[in-house]
Motif scaffolding. Structure first.
Motif, PDB file in Angstrom:
ATOM      1  N   LYS A 140      -0.377  13.532   2.478  1.00  0.00           N
ATOM      2  CA  LYS A 140       0.275  13.528   4.051  1.00  0.00           C
ATOM      3  C   LYS A 140       1.756  12.695   3.780  1.00  0.00           C
ATOM      4  O   LYS A 140       0.964  11.539   2.514  1.00  0.00           O
ATOM      5  N   GLY A 141       2.183  12.647   4.242  1.00  0.00           N
ATOM      6  CA  GLY A 141       3.236  12.167   4.597  1.00  0.00           C
ATOM      7  C   GLY A 141       4.291  11.795   3.184  1.00  0.00           C
ATOM      8  O   GLY A 141       5.417  10.789   3.555  1.00  0.00           O
ATOM      9  N   VAL A 142       3.983  12.297   2.729  1.00  0.00           N
ATOM     10  CA  VAL A 142       5.472  13.328   1.445  1.00  0.00           C
ATOM     11  C   VAL A 142       5.960  14.381   1.665  1.00  0.00           C
ATOM     12  O   VAL A 142       5.226  15.521   2.114  1.00  0.00           O
ATOM     13  N   CYS A 191       8.065  12.835  -4.125  1.00  0.00           N
ATOM     14  CA  CYS A 191       7.583  14.491  -5.310  1.00  0.00           C
ATOM     15  C   CYS A 191       8.640  14.691  -5.418  1.00  0.00           C
ATOM     16  O   CYS A 191      10.113  14.594  -5.464  1.00  0.00           O
ATOM     17  N   VAL A 192       8.697  15.204  -7.041  1.00  0.00           N
ATOM     18  CA  VAL A 192       8.923  15.621  -8.638  1.00  0.00           C
ATOM     19  C   VAL A 192       9.452  16.308  -8.730  1.00  0.00           C
ATOM     20  O   VAL A 192       8.501  17.458  -8.354  1.00  0.00           O
ATOM     21  N   ASP A 202       5.583  20.715  -9.107  1.00  0.00           N
ATOM     22  CA  ASP A 202       5.811  19.985  -8.097  1.00  0.00           C
ATOM     23  C   ASP A 202       4.771  18.854  -7.960  1.00  0.00           C
ATOM     24  O   ASP A 202       3.338  19.394  -8.154  1.00  0.00           O
ATOM     25  N   TYR A 203       4.972  17.494  -8.621  1.00  0.00           N
ATOM     26  CA  TYR A 203       3.902  16.195  -8.133  1.00  0.00           C
ATOM     27  C   TYR A 203       4.713  15.377  -7.882  1.00  0.00           C
ATOM     28  O   TYR A 203       5.653  15.519  -7.055  1.00  0.00           O
ATOM     29  N   VAL A 204       3.010  14.691  -7.179  1.00  0.00           N
ATOM     30  CA  VAL A 204       3.339  13.724  -6.728  1.00  0.00           C
ATOM     31  C   VAL A 204       3.087  11.978  -7.232  1.00  0.00           C
ATOM     32  O   VAL A 204       2.044  12.529  -7.998  1.00  0.00           O
ATOM     33  N   TRP A 209      -1.216  14.758  -7.037  1.00  0.00           N
ATOM     34  CA  TRP A 209      -1.153  15.709  -6.739  1.00  0.00           C
ATOM     35  C   TRP A 209      -0.202  16.492  -7.523  1.00  0.00           C
ATOM     36  O   TRP A 209       0.743  15.610  -7.899  1.00  0.00           O
ATOM     37  N   LEU A 210      -0.931  17.655  -8.210  1.00  0.00           N
ATOM     38  CA  LEU A 210       0.854  18.313  -8.359  1.00  0.00           C
ATOM     39  C   LEU A 210      -0.085  19.931  -8.112  1.00  0.00           C
ATOM     40  O   LEU A 210      -0.581  20.505  -7.703  1.00  0.00           O
TER      41      LEU A 210
END
Length: 154
Positions: free
Chosen positions: A138-140, A40-41, A66-68, A112-113
C-alpha cells in the motif's frame, strides 16, 4: 563513506565481464538502498532467451521485474549478466521465470517483488508466467506491466 567506497564491493561494474555460462555461475550484486521511502523499481528485458530443455531450441520472452527495495538494490550490470546466462540454459518457461524471481528475492530481500514472464509461442501456445512475493504494498505506485496478451497476427 564516499560513493566510491560504498561501491567498492562491486566486481563487475566498470570491468570487462564475460557472460556467465549458467544462471548458477552468475553473480548478482547488490548495493545499499540510500532512500528511506518506499518506491518501485522496474526492469524490462524484452529480449530474454533460454533453451527448451527437450529440443534445445531457443525460447523468447519479454520479462518485467518490479520490486520495492528494502535495504538493497540490484546492480543492473549483474542483473543483465544473470539474465543473459539463461541463453544456454535449458528449462521450461515456468522454471526460468520463477527461478529468476526467487534468486532476486534471496539476494535483495525486497519488501515486495513480482515478475511477469510473457513468453512467445512455440508449438502454437504462448505461456505467460507470473510470480509475486505477496500483496502489492500500500502507498507505493506500482504501474501495470503494460504487456498485452499475445494476439498473433489477428
Amino acid at each position: 563513506m564516499s560513493s566510491t567506497d560504498k561501491y567498492a564491493v562491486l566486481t563487475q561494474l566498470g570491468t570487462k565481464t564475460d557472460l556467465p555460462q549458467s544462471p548458477e555461475e552468475a553473480v548478482l550484486e547488490r548495493v545499499a538502498n540510500s532512500q528511506d521511502v518506499p518506491y518501485c523499481v522496474r526492469f524490462t528485458a524484452p529480449e530474454f532467451t533460454s533453451l527448451c530443455p527437450m529440443t534445445g531450441q531457443p525460447d523468447f520472452a519479454h520479462l518485467m521485474i518490479d520490486y520495492v527495495p528494502g535495504k538493497w538494490l540490484v546492480e543492473s550490470k549483474s542483473l543483465k549478466l544473470f539474465l543473459g546466462s539463461f541463453r544456454n540454459h535449458g528449462a521450461f518457461h515456468e522454471d526460468c521465470t520463477v527461478n529468476i524471481a526467487r534468486r532476486l528475492v534471496d539476494v535483495l530481500e525486497p519488501v515486495w517483488l513480482r515478475i511477469g514472464g510473457y513468453w512467445y509461442p512455440r508449438g502454437g501456445i504462448p505461456i505467460d508466467v507470473f510470480y509475486a512475493t505477496g500483496e502489492t504494498p500500500k502507498g507505493v505506485w506500482i504501474p501495470d506491466q503494460g504487456v498485452p496478451p499475445y494476439r498473433g497476427r489477428g
